[in-house]
Scaffold this active site. Structure first.
Site, mmCIF file in Angstrom:
data_model
loop_
_atom_site.group_PDB
_atom_site.id
_atom_site.type_symbol
_atom_site.label_atom_id
_atom_site.label_comp_id
_atom_site.label_asym_id
_atom_site.label_seq_id
_atom_site.Cartn_x
_atom_site.Cartn_y
_atom_site.Cartn_z
ATOM 1 N N ARG A 24 0.884 -1.197 -0.044
ATOM 2 C CA ARG A 24 0.042 -0.188 -0.025
ATOM 3 C C ARG A 24 0.906 1.129 -0.061
ATOM 4 O O ARG A 24 2.029 1.414 0.880
ATOM 5 C CB ARG A 24 -0.770 -0.006 1.268
ATOM 6 C CG ARG A 24 -1.789 -1.109 1.309
ATOM 7 C CD ARG A 24 -2.937 -1.210 2.371
ATOM 8 N NE ARG A 24 -3.699 -2.207 2.338
ATOM 9 C CZ ARG A 24 -4.673 -2.969 2.960
ATOM 10 N NH1 ARG A 24 -5.122 -2.003 4.059
ATOM 11 N NH2 ARG A 24 -5.167 -3.907 2.686
ATOM 12 N N ARG B 245 2.028 0.704 10.179
ATOM 13 C CA ARG B 245 1.588 1.234 8.931
ATOM 14 C C ARG B 245 2.959 1.159 7.917
ATOM 15 O O ARG B 245 3.759 1.841 7.961
ATOM 16 C CB ARG B 245 1.068 2.736 8.954
ATOM 17 C CG ARG B 245 0.354 3.046 7.890
ATOM 18 C CD ARG B 245 -0.175 4.461 7.993
ATOM 19 N NE ARG B 245 -1.262 4.346 8.951
ATOM 20 C CZ ARG B 245 -2.499 3.994 8.869
ATOM 21 N NH1 ARG B 245 -3.188 3.975 7.730
ATOM 22 N NH2 ARG B 245 -3.364 4.099 9.874
ATOM 23 N N GLU C 235 -6.797 -1.527 14.828
ATOM 24 C CA GLU C 235 -7.432 -2.456 14.018
ATOM 25 C C GLU C 235 -6.338 -3.500 13.554
ATOM 26 O O GLU C 235 -5.192 -3.191 13.152
ATOM 27 C CB GLU C 235 -7.661 -1.533 12.714
ATOM 28 C CG GLU C 235 -8.399 -2.498 11.652
ATOM 29 C CD GLU C 235 -8.671 -1.769 10.340
ATOM 30 O OE1 GLU C 235 -8.672 -0.637 10.412
ATOM 31 O OE2 GLU C 235 -8.612 -2.542 9.319
ATOM 32 N N SER D 35 -10.511 -6.564 9.369
ATOM 33 C CA SER D 35 -11.625 -5.652 8.745
ATOM 34 C C SER D 35 -12.516 -6.554 8.165
ATOM 35 O O SER D 35 -12.061 -7.069 7.099
ATOM 36 C CB SER D 35 -11.273 -4.781 7.877
ATOM 37 O OG SER D 35 -12.360 -3.603 7.814
ATOM 38 N N ARG E 246 0.697 -6.885 12.238
ATOM 39 C CA ARG E 246 0.408 -6.733 13.285
ATOM 40 C C ARG E 246 -0.087 -7.494 14.731
ATOM 41 O O ARG E 246 -0.067 -7.233 15.798
ATOM 42 C CB ARG E 246 -0.975 -5.549 13.508
ATOM 43 C CG ARG E 246 -0.996 -4.281 12.407
ATOM 44 C CD ARG E 246 -2.199 -3.531 12.203
ATOM 45 N NE ARG E 246 -1.813 -2.473 11.408
ATOM 46 C CZ ARG E 246 -2.696 -1.554 11.199
ATOM 47 N NH1 ARG E 246 -4.093 -1.561 11.428
ATOM 48 N NH2 ARG E 246 -2.651 -0.317 10.509
#
Length: 423
Positions: A261, A276, A348, A351, A390
Site C-alpha cells: 500500500r 503502517r 485495527e 476488517s 500487527r
RNA sequence: GGAGAGCUGGCUGAGCGGUCGAAAGCGGCGGUCUUGAAAACCGUUGAAGGUUUAUCCCUUCCUGGGGUUCGAAUCCCUAGCUCUCCGCCA
C-alpha cells in the site's frame, strides 16, 4: 457498483441512503444524462434495425439475381447516421459508467449514523488489557534487540519498510502457519495462492479502481500491473465472469499474501514502527455465497477471525463501523481491534465486510438460482484473518515480561518447536 | 527471446461475406416408459439491454479493440491468452 435500475425506479430511496455516507448525489445531472441515454439508445437501435433489414433485403435480392443498385442507393446515408448515433451512445454509456462506478455501496440498515470512527459502536470485547508491574515497551524498543530493523528496511527500500531476522522472522512464519491451519482445518476454507500482481480489470472488479488509484503501487509495463493492496483482489476475482453452480456455494478461500500500500494519504500517521508499512503479510479469508446467506456468513467469517485472536489470547474488541467509516464497496463492516500496550490503545487488526452484490455486479460473478433457472449475482465477503505484522507486534507488546523475555502463547508453541519464550 | 497453430454457447466442436445466436454431440430441464431408478425415446435449453401492464417486438454479444463492406463468427490490422517446437532458466 449499484444496480442502474435502482436509480431509474427508486431514486427517492437511494439518494437519502447514499447521503448517510456523506455522498452527495447530483440528481439533476443524473436525470439529464439518463434522459439522453434513453433517447440516443432508442434512436441508435432503430437505425441498426433499419440497416439490418435493408441489408437482408439486398442479400435476398442478390440471391434471386435481381438488380440491387436501387436498394444500395437507399442505404447510402444510413452508414454515416448510424456511425454518429453509435458514437454518441457510446460516449453516454462511458459517462454513465463513470458516474455509476463512483457511487459507493448502500449501507446495511444495521449500520449506525456517524461521520468518523468516533461513532463506531463496540459490539463486544474479549479479554482484558494486561497489567504490567513495569512500564511496558512498544514493539520498536522490544524488537530492536530481536531482529526488527527499520534502518535496514529504509536502506534497502525506503521509509515504512522493515527487515525481520532470526526469531522474529520465524515467529511471523509461525503465525502464518497457525492462521492458515485454523482456517483450513477448523473453518472449512480452501487454501489458495494467487498472483500478487494484478491487472486493472481485477482492481475495478473489487472496487479499488478507478477511485483509489493513489493507494496502489503501479508497475511500468504495458499493460501496467499493480501490486495487490490485499489478497481480496486476486482471490475475489477468481469468480469474475463466472456462473457458479448452486451446489458449489459457498466458496471459501483462505489466502496468505504480502500486501502493498502506498499509504498516500497517511503522511505523519503511525510513522513509528510496524503499524503502517508499505508491505505487510496478511491472511485473507473470502467467501462467495448465495444472497440470502450473506448476513449469516458475515457473522461467521468475523467469528473465524476472532477465533485466531482468542487462540493467541490477545485482548480485542469488535466494532461495528458507522456510516462514514464504512469502506466504499462495503455494505457493513466489523473491525476487530487488538489491544496494543505500547500505544495504550485498541488498534485495527482485521476488517470483515459484507459487500452484498456490489462487487459481484462489477465482477459479473453469478450463480444459477435453481428456483428461477436464471443467473443471479452472488454476494461476496472478506476479512483479514489476521494481519500478520500487527499480530506479531501485539504478541510482543502484550506478552513482554519483567525479565525482558516475551512469552509465546501456548497455541503458537508447536509452530516454534516448543519454544516458550523469546528474547 | 525465436518460429508456428489456435481462441465459437455450461462443456466438446462444425461453420460458404447475406435467411447464423450459430450444426452436431455432451450436460441441464420437462415428459413418455418403469414398483422405483437406470437405459431408451420425445421435447426443451445462452447472456446483457431497450420498449411494454404483459405478450410481442427490437438491439447487442462467436477473446478484447480498431478497420473494410449495403451486410462480418467468416476478410484485414492490433492487443491479450492458449498450445506445439527451439533457446534460456528456478
Amino acid at each position: 457498483m449499484l444496480d442502474p435500475r435502482l436509480f431509474r425506479t427508486e431514486l427517492d430511496i437511494v439518494v437519502p441512503q447514499l447521503a448517510r455516507r456523506g455522498f452527495v448525489f447530483n440528481r439533476a445531472a443524473y436525470s439529464g444524462l439518463e434522459a439522453r441515454r434513453k433517447d440516443i439508445q432508442v434512436k441508435t437501435q432503430d437505425l441498426q434495425n433499419e440497416r439490418n433489414s435493408r441489408s437482408k433485403a439486398i442479400g435476398q435480392a442478390k440471391a434471386k439475381g435481381e438488380d440491387i443498385a436501387p436498394l444500395m442507393a437507399q442505404v447510402q446515408h444510413l452508414g454515416d447516421q448510424l456511425k454518429a448515433a453509435e458514437a454518441e451512445w457510446s460516449d453516454i454509456q462511458t459517462e454513465m459508467a463513470a458516474l455509476m462506478e463512483g457511487i459507493p455501496n448502500i449501507l446495511d440498515p444495521a449500520v449506525p449514523d456517524g461521520k468518523d470512527e468516533v461513532a463506531n459502536i463496540e459490539i463486544h470485547r474479549w479479554g482484558g488489557p494486561p497489567t504490567f508491574a513495569f512500564e511496558p515497551q512498544d514493539h520498536v524498543d522490544l524488537g530492536a534487540k530481536l531482529g526488527m530493523n527499520f534502518e535496514l528496511g529504509a536502506k534497502i527500500a525506503g521509509s515504512r519498510f522493515v527487515v525481520l531476522t532470526g526469531v522474529l522472522a520465524r515467529l511471523q512464519r509461525a503465525l502464518i502457519q497457525l492462521m492458515l491451519d485454523t482456517h483450513t482445518s477448523a473453518h472449512g476454507y480452501s487454501e489458495v495462492y494467487v498472483p500478487f500482481l494484478v491487472n486493472a480489470d481485477s482492481l475495478r472488479g473489487t472496487g479499488q479502481l478507478p477511485k483509489f488509484a493513489a493507494d496502489l503501487f503501479k508497475t511500468h509495463g504495458d499493460p501496467s500491473l499493480y501490486l495487490i493492496p490485499t489478497a481480496e483482489v486476486p482471490v475475489t476475482n477468481i469468480v469474475r465472469d463466472v456462473i457458479i453452480d448452486a451446489k458449489e456455494l459457498p466458496l471459501k478461500f483462505a489466502c496468505h499474501s504480502p500486501c502493498f500500500r502506498s499509504e498516500a494519504g497517511a503522511y505523519g500517521r503511525d510513522v513509528r514502527g510496524m503499524i503502517r508499512q508499505h508491505q505487510f503479510e496478511k491472511i485473507e479469508i473470502v467467501q462467495i455465497v448465495k444472497p440470502e446467506e450473506s448476513a449469516q456468513a458475515h457473522e461467521e467469517l468475523t467469528r473465524h477471525a476472532e477465533t485466531i485472536l482468542e487462540k493467541l489470547e490477545l485482548p480485542y474488541r469488535r466494532m461495528l463501523l458507522c456510516a462514514g467509516d464504512t469502506g466504499f464497496s462495503a455494505s457493513k463492516t466489523y473491525d476487530l481491534e487488538v489491544w496494543l500496550p505500547g500505544q495504550n490503545a485498541y488498534r485495527e487488526i482485521s476488517s470483515c465486510s459484507n459487500f452484498k452484490d456490489f462487487q459481484a455486479r462489477r465482477l459479473q460473478a453469478r450463480w444459477r438460482n435453481p428456483d428461477t433457472g436464471k443467473p443471479e449475482l452472488v454476494h461476496t465477503l472478506n476479512g483479514s484473518g489476521l494481519a500478520v505484522g500487527r499480530t506479531l507486534i501485539a504478541i510482543m507488546e502484550n506478552y513482554q515480561q519483567t525479565d525482558g523475555l516475551i512469552r509465546i502463547p501456548t497455541a503458537l508453541q508447536p509452530y516454534l518447536g516448543g519454544l516458550k519464550t523469546i528474547g
